[in-house]
Write a protein that holds these residues in place. Structure first.
Motif, mmCIF file in Angstrom:
data_model
loop_
_atom_site.group_PDB
_atom_site.id
_atom_site.type_symbol
_atom_site.label_atom_id
_atom_site.label_comp_id
_atom_site.label_asym_id
_atom_site.label_seq_id
_atom_site.Cartn_x
_atom_site.Cartn_y
_atom_site.Cartn_z
ATOM 1 N N LEU A 303 0.821 -1.196 0.000
ATOM 2 C CA LEU A 303 0.000 0.000 0.000
ATOM 3 C C LEU A 303 0.865 1.260 0.000
ATOM 4 O O LEU A 303 2.055 1.225 0.304
ATOM 5 N N SER A 308 -2.020 5.872 -6.519
ATOM 6 C CA SER A 308 -2.680 4.582 -6.300
ATOM 7 C C SER A 308 -3.931 4.781 -5.453
ATOM 8 O O SER A 308 -4.076 5.789 -4.773
ATOM 9 N N LYS A 310 -6.699 2.826 -2.712
ATOM 10 C CA LYS A 310 -6.816 1.716 -1.783
ATOM 11 C C LYS A 310 -8.130 0.968 -2.006
ATOM 12 O O LYS A 310 -9.161 1.601 -2.283
ATOM 13 N N GLN A 312 -10.373 -3.159 -1.460
ATOM 14 C CA GLN A 312 -10.414 -4.489 -0.857
ATOM 15 C C GLN A 312 -10.926 -5.487 -1.889
ATOM 16 O O GLN A 312 -11.906 -5.218 -2.596
ATOM 17 N N GLU A 354 -6.597 -6.295 1.641
ATOM 18 C CA GLU A 354 -6.487 -4.881 1.298
ATOM 19 C C GLU A 354 -5.407 -4.751 0.232
ATOM 20 O O GLU A 354 -4.331 -5.320 0.352
ATOM 21 N N ALA A 356 -3.647 -2.164 -3.202
ATOM 22 C CA ALA A 356 -3.556 -0.866 -3.859
ATOM 23 C C ALA A 356 -3.743 -1.067 -5.364
ATOM 24 O O ALA A 356 -3.244 -2.047 -5.923
#
Lengths: 370, 564
Positions: A303, A308, A310, A312, A354, A356
C-alpha cells in the motif's frame, strides 16, 4: 496500417425517418462518413442503433429521407439497387433455395449477360477462393451454415462489385466458426481488394477485422476511428462502455493549470494527471468519470504508492484464460466496484485482502459529467 | 448516362403499379360493381331507374308479409345452426381421437375425413333418399323386420344430414391442426397439478383450441346458409334463402326481389362473422411453443378403440352417399327394391351419347376460370404482401369477399352486373367464367399469400443487388418459390369449380350447360342412372386432379385444405 488511400464512398448528412402509425422514428439521424478504397469499414452498435438502416440505404432498399450517398463520384441516391453494382451478404444469407450452388453464384453474372464460358470460369475461380469446389451441384439446404456463408460471399463477389455490403454475416454461426469465418472474410476481402461496409453488433468481431470502425447509437455516429483508437481512446462514455469492459471512477477536478490536473476521489485520495497526455480537452468541469480498462490496472498488496487507490478484494473469478478481480474502492465514502483482469492469479492477493490499485495515466480517459 | 439510368429506373418501378392498377380495375369491375348493383336493385322496384325518390323497401317487406319468405328465413337459420351443432359433434371428437390417441391408420382416416370437402355435396345428396327415403333400402328392411318406417327424409332432416356429412371436415381439420400444434407442456403441467384426463380436456385442451373450432364452425355456417344444391334436391316444400333466390330468378327473372333476398342472406353471413370474431377475440391465446415435441398421446386402449369405432362410423356415413352414387351408376336403378338391380354400363353408354357437351363445357369453363384466377390471384397476392400502400385492407377485403358470399349470391351479382347496362354478357360463356373466377380467386390468393409470406424478403433483395430487375426477380426467384402454393390453390380451384352448382345455376344458358346442371336436371326428373353416371365421372375427375397434385407437391390431402 492505414496509409491514405483515395476516398471512394462518402455519406453526407444521411437521415432516415420511418413513419409509424402514431410516431416518427428517426432511424438514422444526420450521419456522415467517408470510406477509403479497399478499406473494411464497420458500422458497430447495439440493435436498433441504425446501422442496418444505413446499410440498406447504401444498397438502395431504403430511400434516405435526407442527405446523399456518393460512390466513385456518382450520386447513388437515385439509382435502383440492381443498377448499383454492389455485392451484398445478408444476415440470413438469402441463398436461392430452388437453385444449385453453381446457379446461385452464377446469378449475378447471368444478369450481366456474361457469355456462358466466362461464367463457368469465373464461378469456378470464386468458388476456389472460398474453398468449396465440391459443392457446386448441391442445393443450399445441403450445406452447413459456414459453407452457406462462404457461398453467399462468393455470390456477392463473383461479378467483381466495387462495393461489398455485409449485414451481420456471422450472427447465425456458432462461436468457434464465427472466429474462423471472420478471418476468412478478412482474407477474401483483402484478396478481392473490395471496399467493404460491415455491419455488426459484436465489438470483438469489429475490432478483429476492421480498418475503420464507426460506433453508432440512437441513429448517430459516436466515434469513427481505427480499432486501436476506438478501444484505447474512446471519445464518449457510450463508446467506452460499449466496447469491451470499462471501469468508470467518479472523481472531481480540484486544480487545473497548463500542465496538470489533480483528481480527487470520494475517498479524498488524489491523483495527479499530466494535462499534456490527457485526451479529453474539457477539463474545466468540476465532476468527471475516470475511465480505465480492467486489464490496464495493476494490483499490489503493497500500500501507499503514488497515484494509487486503496481497495479491498471482494471476489476473485477464475475464467480460464483470465482471472477477474472485483475490488471495492472508496469503502468509507461511496463504495464502488472496480474490475481488474489478469491473465494469471496475482501472488499474495486473496479475497478479503487490502490492496492498492495502480494505473498508468496513458491508459486513462477523463469524461466530464453534466 | 445518368439520365438514361433514371429513365430505366422509372420504367421498371412502374410495372408493379401497372399491375396494381389492373388488379384494382378487375376488382372494381367484377366484384365491387356487381355487388353494388345488387344492393341498389334491392332498394328499387322492378323497372324503375335509380333516383332518390324511387328508393323503396318493398322488396324487403315480403320478409314481414309473406309466410313463404318468413319460413325460408327461419329455415335457413335453422339449417345453419343445426349444421354447426352436428359438425362440432362429429368433428371435435374425431379431431381429438386422431390427434391425441394411439389410433392406427391415422393417415387413412385423415385423408378419408378430408374427402367430403372435395366432393360436391349435392351429387351425393340424393343418395340419402335412395338409402333412407320412403322407398329406400333402409326402410325396406325396417318394414320387413320391425314393422315401422323412418320419418320422411325430405325437408329439414334430409337437408341437415346431407349438409353436415359434407361440411363437418371443416371443424374436424381446423380443430385437428390446433390440437397438434398446441403446447404439450400446458397439458403436462395441468396433469402434474392433479387434473384427470377429462378435467384436462375440459379445462385446458378444449379452451385452447376454441378459436379454431369457432373458425371451422363459421365456415360450416357460411356454407350451410349459402348452399343451393342440397335444399333444392332434398328440401321439397322446405324453402331456404338460396332456393328462394333461384325461384325468383328462374320463375320471374326478378333481380330486385332476388337482390333483396341476397342482401338478407349476406347479412346472415356477416352476423355469423361478427359472432365468431367475438368468440375468437375473447378466447385467443398466444401460445409460445419452444419445443418440437408433440402433444401427449394417450395410450389408453378404451380411447383407442372408441376412436376407431367413432371415426369409422363418421367416415362411413359421410362417404356412403358417394359410394352409393358410384355403385348405382352401374345399375338400372335402386329404388323400391332391396338391392340395386341389373349391373351394366348402360348409363355410361347413354350419357356419352347425350351428355358429352356438359362434360366438355365444365372442363372448358373450369380450366379457363382457373387459369385467369391463378394469374390474377398470384399478382394480387404479390401486391398485398410485398407492396406498402394506404388502404391495403380494401384490397384484402375485396378479394376475399366472394369467399364468404353464398355462391348463389355471387351468381345474382354477376347477373345483375352484366345482364344490362354497359356490358351485356348474358348467355355467353364469359359471364360464367367471370362468376367462377371471382368466386374461386380467394383460394389462389390465400394459398399464394401463404407461400409468399414464407419467402424471406432478403432473397428477393439478394437478387436485386445481384443486378436483376423487378421482372427478372419476380420470374426467376419469387414465382418459382411460390409455385407449390399456387399449384395447390389452382388444383383446389379447378376441382371445386368442376362441382360448382350455386353460381352456375344462375348464370348458365342453354348452350353452356355444365356437368353439374346436367346432373341436377336428371335428378329433378328422377333419372337416377345417367345422373349418377355423370356424378361418378365428376368424382373421378376431381379425385384424379387432387391425387395428381398431391403427387407433384408431395403433400397430404389434408394439408392442401389447410388454407381453405
Amino acid at each position: 496500417m492505414n496509409q491514405k488511400r483515395p476516398i471512394t464512398l462518402s455519406i453526407q448528412n444521411l437521415s432516415k425517418v420511418f413513419h409509424g402509425k402514431t410516431e416518427r422514428v428517426m432511424a438514422v439521424d444526420d450521419i456522415s462518413f467517408h470510406v477509403s478504397e479497399g478499406d473494411l469499414f464497420t458500422l458497430l452498435g447495439p440493435s436498433g442503433c441504425g446501422k442496418t438502416t444505413t446499410l440498406r440505404c447504401l444498397a438502395g432498399f431504403e430511400k434516405p429521407s435526407n442527405g446523399n450517398i456518393r460512390f466513385l463520384g456518382r450520386d447513388f441516391t437515385t439509382i435502383p439497387p440492381f443498377r448499383r453494382n454492389i455485392g451484398m451478404v445478408f444476415q440470413s444469407y438469402a441463398l436461392f433455395p430452388h437453385m444449385s450452388i453453381f446457379d446461385n453464384v452464377a446469378y449475378g453474372l447471368r444478369m450481366r449477360k456474361i457469355p456462358r464460358r466466362e461464367i463457368e470460369q469465373r464461378v469456378n475461380r470464386i468458388i476456389q477462393l472460398v474453398e468449396l469446389e465440391e459443392t457446386q451441384k448441391r442445393k443450399p439446404s445441403e450445406l452447413s451454415g459456414g459453407q452457406q456463408q462462404r457461398i453467399a460471399l462468393a455470390r456477392a463477389l463473383v461479378y467483381e462489385p466495387k462495393l461489398l455490403l455485409l449485414d451481420e454475416p456471422l450472427s447465425n454461426l456458432d462461436a468457434k466458426l464465427r472466429i474462423y469465418m471472420r478471418e476468412e472474410i478478412r482474407r477474401i476481402q483483402q484478396k478481392a481488394k473490395v471496399t467493404t461496409i460491415y455491419v455488426t453488433h459484436d465489438q470483438e468481431e469489429a475490432l478483429a477485422i476492421s480498418d475503420q470502425i464507426a460506433v453508432m447509437s440512437d441513429g448517430k455516429i459516436d466515434q469513427i476511428g481505427s480499432p486501436d483508437e476506438i478501444y484505447e481512446k474512446p471519445q464518449t462514455i457510450h463508446v467506452a462502455d460499449f466496447i469491451g469492459q470499462a471501469n468508470f471512477l467518479t472523481c472531481s477536478l480540484v486544480k487545473k493549470n497548463e500542465e496538470s490536473v489533480i483528481l480527487r476521489f470520494p475517498s479524498n485520495e488524489t491523483v495527479l494527471l499530466d494535462q499534456n497526455k490527457k485526451r479529453t480537452s474539457a477539463c474545466d468541469h468540476s465532476k468527471g468519470l475516470l475511465f480505465i480498462r480492467p486489464e490496464r490496472l495493476e494490483v499490489t498488496p503493497v500500500l501507499g504508492k503514488a497515484n494509487s487507490l486503496k481497495g479491498q478484494v471482494k471476489r476473485v473469478l477464475y475464467l480460464g484464460s483470465q482471472v477477474r478481480y472485483y475490488i471495492q474502492i472508496f469503502q468509507q465514502s461511496a463504495p464502488q466496484e472496480v474490475l481488474v483482469d489478469k491473465n494469471r492469479r496475482i501472488k499474495d492477493v486473496k479475497e478479503g485482502d487490502e490492496v492498492a490499485l495502480i494505473f498508468n495515466e496513458e491508459d486513462t480517459g477523463l469524461f466530464p459529467l453534466e | 448516362m445518368v439520365n438514361g439510368l433514371k429513365e430505366r429506373f422509372d420504367k421498371i418501378e412502374f410495372i408493379p403499379y401497372l399491375v396494381l392498377g389492373l388488379a384494382l380495375l378487375i376488382l372494381l369491375l367484377f366484384i365491387a360493381y356487381p355487388l353494388s348493383k345488387v344492393l341498389l336493385n334491392s332498394f328499387l322496384n322492378a323497372g324503375d331507374v335509380f333516383s332518390i325518390q324511387n328508393l323503396t323497401l318493398t322488396n324487403f317487406s315480403q320478409f314481414f308479409s309473406s309466410s313463404l319468405y318468413k319460413s325460408a328465413l327461419m329455415n335457413t337459420l335453422l339449417v345453419g345452426f343445426l349444421c354447426v351443432f352436428f359438425s362440432c359433434l362429429l368433428g371435435i371428437p374425431m379431431a381429438y381421437f386422431l390427434a391425441r390417441t394411439e389410433m392406427p391408420f391415422k393417415t387413412i382416416f385423415l385423408t378419408l375425413g378430408t374427402l367430403p370437402l372435395i366432393l360436391p355435396p349435392f351429387v351425393g345428396a340424393y343418395s340419402w333418399v335412395l338409402l333412407f327415403g320412403r322407398q329406400g333400402v333402409v326402410n325396406f328392411f325396417l318394414k320387413e323386420f320391425f314393422g315401422f318406417v323412418l320419418p320422411d327424409i325430405y325437408g329439414a332432416p334430409g337437408v341437415v344430414i346431407a349438409m353436415t356429412m359434407s361440411l363437418y371436415p371443416f371443424v374436424f381439420l381446423l380443430t385437428y391442426g390446433a390440437l397438434l400444434s398446441s403446447d404439450p407442456y400446458l397439458e403436462e403441467s395441468a396433469t402434474i397439478m392433479g387434473a384427470s384426463r377429462w378435467d384436462l380436456i375440459r379445462t385446458v385442451t378444449l379452451p385452447l383450441v376454441t378459436p379454431s373450432i369457432a373458425a371451422g364452425a363459421l365456415i360450416v355456417f357460411m356454407r350451410a346458409v349459402g348452399n343451393f344444391g342440397v335444399p333444392a334436391l332434398l328440401g321439397g316444400n322446405f324453402y331456404v334463402l338460396p332456393t328462394l333466390i333461384h325461384f325468383q330468378i328462374v320463375g320471374f327473372f326478378n333481380l330486385h326481389t332476388a337482390g333483396a333476398i341476397a342482401i338478407v342472406n349476406i347479412s346472415m353471413v356477416g352476423l355469423a362473422i361478427l359472432i365468431s370474431q367475438y368468440v375468437m377475440a375473447k378466447r385467443s391465446y398466444v401460445t409460445i411453443t419452444g419445443t418440437t415435441q408433440g402433444a401427449q398421446v394417450s395410450a389408453s386402449k378404451t380411447l383407442k378403440w372408441s376412436g376407431i369405432l367413432f371415426c369409422s362410423c363418421v367416415i362411413f356415413f359421410s362417404l356412403l352417399p358417394h359410394i352409393t352414387v358410384i355403385v348405382t351408376s352401374f345399375t338400372e336403378g335402386w329404388s323400391g327394391t332391396r338391392y340395386p338391380t341389373k349391373f351394366s354400363f348402360e348409363n355410361y353408354q347413354r350419357i356419352f351419347q347425350i351428355a358429352k357437351t356438359p362434360i366438355l363445357n365444365s372442363l372448358f369453363l373450369a380450366i379457363t376460370a382457373t387459369l385467369v384466377a391463378t394469374v390474377i390471384g398470384t399478382l394480387l397476392s404479390y401486391i398485398a404482401v410485398r407492396k406498402q400502400f394506404h388502404g391495403k385492407w380494401i384490397l384484402d377485403l375485396t378479394v376475399m369477399l366472394p369467399f364468404i358470399l353464398p355462391g348463389i349470391v355471387v351468381g345474382v351479382a354477376i347477373l345483375s352486373g352484366f345482364s344490362s347496362g354497359l356490358i351485356v354478357l348474358t348467355g355467353t360463356w364469359m359471364i360464367m367464367v367471370i362468376g367462377f373466377f371471382i368466386r374461386r380467386m380467394p383460394y389462389i390468393f390465400r394459398s399464394a399469400t401463404a407461400s409468399l409470406s414464407q419467402i424471406d424478403l432478403s432473397v428477393e433483395e439478394a437478387s436485386a443487388i445481384a443486378g436483376a430487375s423487378w421482372g427478372a426477380t419476380f420470374f426467376r426467384i419469387t414465382l418459382p418459390l411460390m409455385a407449390p402454393g399456387i399449384l395447390a390453390g389452382a388444383v383446389i380451384c379447378f376441382s371445386t369449380l368442376m362441382g360448382e352448382l350455386s353460381t352456375t345455376i344462375i348464370l348458365y344458358s342453354a348452350g353452356w350447360k355444365t356437368i353439374t346442371v346436367a346432373i341436377i336436371e336428371y335428378l329433378f326428373s328422377a333419372t337416377i342412372g345417367p345422373a349418377y353416371a355423370l356424378g361418378t365421372i365428376l368424382i373421378v375427375l376431381v379425385l384424379s386432379a387432387i391425387t395428381l397434385a398431391n403427387r407433384l407437391l408431395g403433400r397430404k390431402m389434408s394439408q392442401m385444405f389447410k388454407m381453405v
